[in-house]
Motif scaffolding. Structure first.
Motif, PDB file in Angstrom:
ATOM      1  N   MET A 141       0.829  -1.175   0.000  1.00  0.00           N
ATOM      2  CA  MET A 141       0.000   0.000   0.000  1.00  0.00           C
ATOM      3  C   MET A 141       0.883   1.252   0.000  1.00  0.00           C
ATOM      4  N   THR A 142       0.589   2.168  -0.871  1.00  0.00           N
ATOM      5  CA  THR A 142       1.333   3.417  -0.955  1.00  0.00           C
ATOM      6  C   THR A 142       0.606   4.489  -0.149  1.00  0.00           C
ATOM      7  N   TRP A 143       1.359   5.194   0.646  1.00  0.00           N
ATOM      8  CA  TRP A 143       0.829   6.322   1.398  1.00  0.00           C
ATOM      9  C   TRP A 143       1.392   7.597   0.779  1.00  0.00           C
ATOM     10  N   PRO A 144       0.574   8.420   0.115  1.00  0.00           N
ATOM     11  CA  PRO A 144       1.099   9.662  -0.457  1.00  0.00           C
ATOM     12  C   PRO A 144       1.729  10.580   0.594  1.00  0.00           C
ATOM     13  N   ARG A 172      12.648   4.197   2.264  1.00  0.00           N
ATOM     14  CA  ARG A 172      11.749   3.156   1.735  1.00  0.00           C
ATOM     15  C   ARG A 172      10.409   3.744   1.322  1.00  0.00           C
ATOM     16  N   LEU A 173       9.859   4.621   2.155  1.00  0.00           N
ATOM     17  CA  LEU A 173       8.581   5.251   1.814  1.00  0.00           C
ATOM     18  C   LEU A 173       8.695   6.074   0.534  1.00  0.00           C
ATOM     19  N   ASP A 185      10.788   5.608  -1.883  1.00  0.00           N
ATOM     20  CA  ASP A 185      10.911   4.647  -2.990  1.00  0.00           C
ATOM     21  C   ASP A 185       9.566   4.041  -3.364  1.00  0.00           C
ATOM     22  N   GLN A 186       8.643   3.956  -2.407  1.00  0.00           N
ATOM     23  CA  GLN A 186       7.323   3.378  -2.654  1.00  0.00           C
ATOM     24  C   GLN A 186       6.296   4.416  -3.104  1.00  0.00           C
ATOM     25  N   GLY A 187       6.708   5.674  -3.233  1.00  0.00           N
ATOM     26  CA  GLY A 187       5.809   6.686  -3.763  1.00  0.00           C
ATOM     27  C   GLY A 187       5.316   7.730  -2.783  1.00  0.00           C
ATOM     28  N   THR A 188       5.739   7.673  -1.539  1.00  0.00           N
ATOM     29  CA  THR A 188       5.362   8.723  -0.596  1.00  0.00           C
ATOM     30  C   THR A 188       6.094   9.998  -0.976  1.00  0.00           C
ATOM     31  N   THR A 189       5.355  11.092  -1.044  1.00  0.00           N
ATOM     32  CA  THR A 189       5.957  12.360  -1.455  1.00  0.00           C
ATOM     33  C   THR A 189       6.009  13.396  -0.341  1.00  0.00           C
TER      34      THR A 189
END
Length: 171
Positions: free
Chosen positions: A1-4, A31-32, A34-38
């Motif tokens: 799951m990606t958290w913005p 890591r966040l 890399d997973q798409g958290t901005t």
């Protein structure tokens, strides 16, 4: 799951776990990202909040500084105030939650309100928590459970990091 957007709540005094927590936050922020958290949101307090703000910036995310009131750092050392001002200046977004409180009771209420604003602005939460069911971090965790947030729990006592539901920790 990606958290913005990911917020953090945590203790000010981390004692001899400070370096370990800083490493966990730095690794987690990378890591966040890399997973798409901005966006990484910080309440800008001493301790875990400041470590998180630095980790967010180092990971290339935008820092959202959620400040309870303008006088937040007034009682800190000059070095701590300078760090707060530097991080505040690097924030991509800033939210000041309310006016300067006139007494301790109002200051505590403002800090709890800041935590609610902080957590509501994010899809996920990092919690640096020693497991004690009292204080601002515990209160923030209970609020996160009402929003059904998932959390990454960094336990400075057991030196372990776990991803779980806020409700599981709050029960």
């Amino acid at each position: 799951m990606t958290w913005p957007a990911v917020a953090l709540t945590g203790h000010r005094d981390l004692g001899d776990a400070t370096d370990w927590v800083a490493g966990q936050l730095a690794d987690g922020a990378r890591r966040l990202a890399d997973q798409g958290t901005t966006v990484g949101a910080s309440g800008m307090a001493l301790g875990a909040d400041t470590l998180w703000a630095r980790a967010v910036l180092a990971a290339g995310m935008q820092l959202h500084a959620v400040i309870p009131f303008e006088a937040q750092a007034d009682r800190w050392t000059p070095e701590q105030q300078a760090q707060w001002l530097r991080l505040r200046g690097l924030a991509a977004r800033e939210t000041v939650c309310g006016p300067n409180p006139r007494d301790h009771v109002r200051a505590t209420a403002a800090l709890h309100y800041r935590n609610q604003v902080l957590i509501a602005a994010a899809e996920g939460l990092v919690v640096v928590w020693d497991g004690r069911r009292r204080g601002g971090t515990w209160s923030a965790l209970l609020f996160a459970a009402t929003l059904h947030h998932e959390v990454v729990w960094i336990d400075p006592v057991r030196r372990q990091t776990i991803r779980t539901a806020a409700a599981a920790l709050a029960s």
